[in-house]
Motif scaffolding. Structure first.
Motif, mmCIF file in Angstrom:
data_model
loop_
_atom_site.group_PDB
_atom_site.id
_atom_site.type_symbol
_atom_site.label_atom_id
_atom_site.label_comp_id
_atom_site.label_asym_id
_atom_site.label_seq_id
_atom_site.Cartn_x
_atom_site.Cartn_y
_atom_site.Cartn_z
ATOM 1 N N GLN A 123 15.902 -27.748 8.182
ATOM 2 C CA GLN A 123 17.112 -27.042 7.791
ATOM 3 C C GLN A 123 18.020 -27.926 6.944
ATOM 4 O OE1 GLN A 123 20.022 -25.490 10.776
ATOM 5 N NE2 GLN A 123 19.307 -23.508 10.046
ATOM 6 N N TYR B 186 22.226 -17.995 9.110
ATOM 7 C CA TYR B 186 21.364 -19.111 8.728
ATOM 8 C C TYR B 186 22.195 -19.991 7.803
ATOM 9 C CZ TYR B 186 17.248 -21.518 6.784
ATOM 10 O OH TYR B 186 16.323 -22.459 6.388
ATOM 11 N N LYS C 147 10.126 -13.361 8.945
ATOM 12 C CA LYS C 147 10.813 -14.657 8.847
ATOM 13 C C LYS C 147 12.295 -14.459 8.580
ATOM 14 C CE LYS C 147 10.592 -19.172 6.602
ATOM 15 N NZ LYS C 147 10.768 -19.827 7.906
ATOM 16 N N TYR C 148 12.604 -13.533 7.688
ATOM 17 C CA TYR C 148 14.014 -13.233 7.426
ATOM 18 C C TYR C 148 14.720 -12.781 8.701
ATOM 19 C CZ TYR C 148 13.613 -13.509 2.326
ATOM 20 O OH TYR C 148 13.454 -13.952 1.038
ATOM 21 N N ASN D 20 13.727 -13.274 11.958
ATOM 22 C CA ASN D 20 13.747 -14.297 13.006
ATOM 23 C C ASN D 20 14.768 -15.394 12.724
ATOM 24 O OD1 ASN D 20 11.724 -12.939 14.342
ATOM 25 N ND2 ASN D 20 10.073 -14.206 13.513
ATOM 26 N N ASP D 21 14.905 -15.772 11.457
ATOM 27 C CA ASP D 21 15.826 -16.857 11.095
ATOM 28 C C ASP D 21 17.238 -16.362 10.803
ATOM 29 O OD1 ASP D 21 13.712 -18.551 11.380
ATOM 30 O OD2 ASP D 21 13.295 -18.753 9.239
ATOM 31 N N LYS D 22 17.431 -15.039 10.862
ATOM 32 C CA LYS D 22 18.752 -14.432 10.609
ATOM 33 C C LYS D 22 19.224 -14.775 9.203
ATOM 34 C CE LYS D 22 19.778 -14.732 15.520
ATOM 35 N NZ LYS D 22 20.659 -15.239 16.590
ATOM 36 N N ARG D 23 18.313 -14.608 8.267
ATOM 37 C CA ARG D 23 18.579 -14.965 6.886
ATOM 38 C C ARG D 23 19.475 -13.937 6.196
ATOM 39 N NH1 ARG D 23 14.858 -18.535 4.486
ATOM 40 N NH2 ARG D 23 16.323 -18.367 2.752
ATOM 41 N N SER E 221 17.805 -10.694 5.705
ATOM 42 C CA SER E 221 17.463 -9.861 6.860
ATOM 43 C C SER E 221 18.249 -8.560 6.821
ATOM 44 C CB SER E 221 17.769 -10.608 8.157
ATOM 45 O OG SER E 221 17.810 -9.714 9.249
#
Length: 738
Positions: A292, A332, A428-429, A431-434, A437
């Motif tokens: 990160q 994120y 992925k978007y 799960n990572d709270k991008r 998302s």
């Protein structure tokens, strides 16, 4: 967490960009400039570049030098807000200094002599400032501003007194100015006047300041240092003076300019990166992990290439702090850095991204679709905002596509947006709270999630119940089925979508089994509650089948025993018999090639051949029991149940049940309406085909009964239903599937 203020720097230890070093080099030149006659020096730079900070350090350096007989006066027209009082402020300040200087050098001399009898030189100076400062005021406001007669001016003016006596009248402002200038030239005293924020003034006020330094108060041994954004001030002069070239006009006013130097390459980004990491550390109590941290650096290095001033760094940091202090669990951090940079450096792109991501969110959830014209408009505006074709440019679609899903470079505007993405990338978007998302994007813009999206904490609550309390989970799902949702699909459908394959992989075997069991418990209730048919999007049944299939596939990899127990529980005990027969198991029959001609590969089927046969037998027994108990007609999607029953057991069993069921006319009418199909062309049609009637009943006998019903006395409700059936039969007769 303290926000970055826009206060100018005056602390050497806080000087990141070398303003104090610049001030050290610049101060001697300013001291020399004060020896000249009316020198005007411009410190130029865009807003936020550090002009006021440099001015603060200059004042410290000038004070430290203790230049003999040099007096520094600071004017702030932005604070004064009144060009009338600005000139008075200057002349009063100079007069006060001159009074003190004269008293020190000649305590018993002409400066202090006969105070009560004669007006001093500085009184005349003050009167001059009051008059010229009010030059634009109504004449009535000049009352009391008359210059003192020559007789009472005394020796303060020296030879000027004789001049006034010979004049024989009240002197003009220009004549008084000459006398003041001659007096100043004879004194061993110098002034350096610092004027800040000139570019913040209204055009009329800015012109008055220029008038002051170049006309009203361009005295000898007085130098002016003005701080301004050259393009802004030049434009103000054009507006107020109606000149074509404000920049050329400014050249006539300012004899020497010093431009605030640009920060060295990466200085601003290095500052932003270090302070952003400090924010992360303060909120989370630890440093970001290596991956990160690399993303944070990449985000700031690329998107921060447009940083030009220290003020922009402060604004970006404040945007990050404002969102992250309360939303850290929903964001994120590298993406927050990216969108904060866009917000400050490229507001039109920031607004475009907010709109695009909001539309994409409802498309992703199946609640809306995008018309081609709207896609074309979005794609066209995106290209205007990001015109570069270079892969490495931050002003290219290539760059935005690295963190915004669905974007691509294409000559066709509508193909630049809302492109399909691989499920792994979407996961992925999520799960990572991008920023990309569809569930979390709104936190980056509004500090709250989309109203049409279930918050993460609610979804986590369901996960906990799945592993600990299936009845409570079933009840909770029923609540979501009943609860209204702002957009098209129900909260329950939305929940089914949220449990994507990647989301399911994070659950334990117990949670997977509990979740699937609870979904099976409520599916008939959900199908019965769902009245609206949405075209061209996944149905409730589609979503449930995807979830069950994903769970079975995951358990096949990780826990075969739990999988076997789940299959047995689902088909033997689930109360949603209608869903099992009409949807879930019928799809398995298609996948195995028992029905239709599009069998899936063996490895893509959710049930084995042995499980298929076992489940078929279980469902046949359950259907027979429901038929015997008279509860079959109460299940949702009766037409789907009959087709599913036919597909697993042949036509005899469902035909026998139908024959018994439709002996009642009310049941006949109800079943015929249920058996209508659904086709779409210019509108939605509900055909009742002859082939459907032949499959489950004696068509001719049914048509005769319908004719008899039309002839008999009938209620308005029955007449309406018979009209619907007639229309369906006519449409069905012309249907090519008939």
């Amino acid at each position: 967490m303290i926000s970055e203020t826009d206060r100018a720097l005056d602390d050497v230890f806080a000087d990141e960009y070398g303003f104090n070093d610049i001030a050290k080099k610049l101060a001697p030149s300013l001291v020399d400039a004060a020896k000249s006659d009316g020198m005007v020096i411009g410190i130029e730079g865009p807003w936020g570049s550090g002009k006021t900070s440099l001015l603060n350090f200059l004042k410290k350096q000038l004070a430290a030098r203790q230049a003999d007989r040099l007096h520094v006066i600071t004017l702030a027209p932005w604070l004064t807000g009144d060009n009338i009082s600005l000139i008075e402020t200057l002349t009063d300040a100079m007069a006060d200094i001159l009074d003190k200087e004269e008293e020190k050098s000649s305590p018993s001399g002409f400066w202090s002599r006969r105070k009560k009898e004669a007006a001093s030189y500085t009184d005349l100076f003050r009167k001059y400032g009051a008059r010229t400062g009010r030059a634009l005021a109504p004449v009535a406001n000049l009352a009391g501003m008359i210059y003192p007669a020559a007789a009472i001016v005394g020796t303060g003016l020296g030879v000027g007194a004789d001049y006034l006596e010979k004049l024989g009248r009240t002197p003009t402002d220009a004549e008084v100015k000459k006398l003041i200038s001659d007096k100043l030239a004879s004194l061993d005293v110098r002034f350096l006047v610092l004027i800040d924020d000139l570019d913040r003034l209204e055009p009329r006020q800015a012109v008055e300041v220029i008038r002051m330094v170049r006309s009203v108060a361009d005295f000898p041994k007085v130098a002016y240092v003005m701080c301004y954004d050259r393009s802004v001030l030049a434009h103000a002069l054009e507006l107020s003076l109606h000149v074509k070239d404000g920049d050329l006009f400014l050249q006539k006013v300012v004899q020497l300019t010093f431009t605030i130097p640009l920060p060295e390459p990466f200085d601003l980004r290095i500052s932003l990166r270090s302070k952003a990491l400090a924010i992360y550390r303060e909120v989370n109590g630890k440093d970001p992990d290596a991956a990160q941290q690399g993303e944070i650096s990449r985000a700031i290095d690329r998107e921060g290439a447009g940083l030009k001033t220290p003020r922009e760094v402060k604004l970006v940091l404040n945007a990050i702090k404002f969102a992250y202090r309360s939303m850290a669990d929903d964001l994120y951090f590298p993406d927050l850095c990216r969108i904060s940079l866009s917000k400050i450096l490229n507001p039109p792109l920031y607004r475009w991204l907010e709109h695009y991501l909001s539309v994409r969110s409802v498309i992703f959830t199946g609640d809306a679709e995008m018309a081609e014209d709207d896609m074309t408009e979005l794609g066209t505006s995106l290209k205007a905002l990001l015109p570069s074709e270079s892969l490495g440019s931050t002003r290219s679609i290539w760059s935005a596509a690295e963190y915004i899903p669905g974007l691509q470079v294409n000559d066709d505007p509508k193909a630049r947006v809302f492109q399909s993405e691989h499920s792994d990338q979407i996961a992925k978007y999520l799960n990572d709270k991008r920023l990309g998302s569809p569930v979390h994007y709104r936190y980056y813009f509004a500090l709250t999630g989309p109203r049409s999206v279930l918050p993460d904490e609610k979804l986590n609550e369901l996960k906990v119940l799945a592993g600990s309390d299936i009845p409570s989970l079933s009840a909770k799902l029923e609540d979501y089925i009943r609860a209204p949702r702002p957009l098209g699909q129900s909260w329950f459908e939305h929940i089914l979508d949220r449990f994507s394959r990647s989301e399911l992989r994070a659950l334990s075997a117990g949670q997977l089994c509990g979740l699937t069991t609870a979904v099976g418990n409520v599916m008939d209730f959900a199908m019965r509650d769902k009245q609206q048919v949405r075209l061209f999007s996944r149905s409730l049944s589609d979503k449930s089948e995807i979830l069950v299939g994903n769970v079975l596939d995951i358990l096949r990899e990780n826990d075969t025993q739990a999988r076997q127990r789940l299959v047995q529980t689902l088909y033997a005990q689930s109360p949603s018999l209608g869903w099992l027969v009409a949807e879930l198991f019928r799809q398995e029959l298609f996948d195995h090639g028992v029905v239709g001609d599009r069998a899936r590969r063996v490895e893509d089927r959710h049930l084995t051949a042995e499980e298929l046969d076992a489940c078929r037998q279980i469902l046949r027994e359950r259907l027979a029991a429901a038929a015997a108990h008279g509860s079959l007609a109460n299940l949702p999607d009766l037409a789907g149940i009959l087709y599913g029953w036919r597909d697993m057991a042949g036509p005899e069993d469902p035909r026998a049940w139908v024959a018994d069921f439709i002996t009642d006319d009310t049941n006949l009418v109800m079943l015929l309406l249920e058996l209508r199909g659904l086709t779409v062309s210019d509108r939605v049609y509900r055909p009742l085909r002859n082939s459907t009637l032949d499959l489950f009943m004696d068509r001719e006998a049914v048509l005769q009964r319908l004719a008899a019903l039309r002839q008999g006395g009938r209620s308005a409700e029955l007449k309406s239903k018979l009209d619907e059936i007639d229309e369906a039969l006519q449409i069905g007769a012309n249907d090519h599937y008939n």
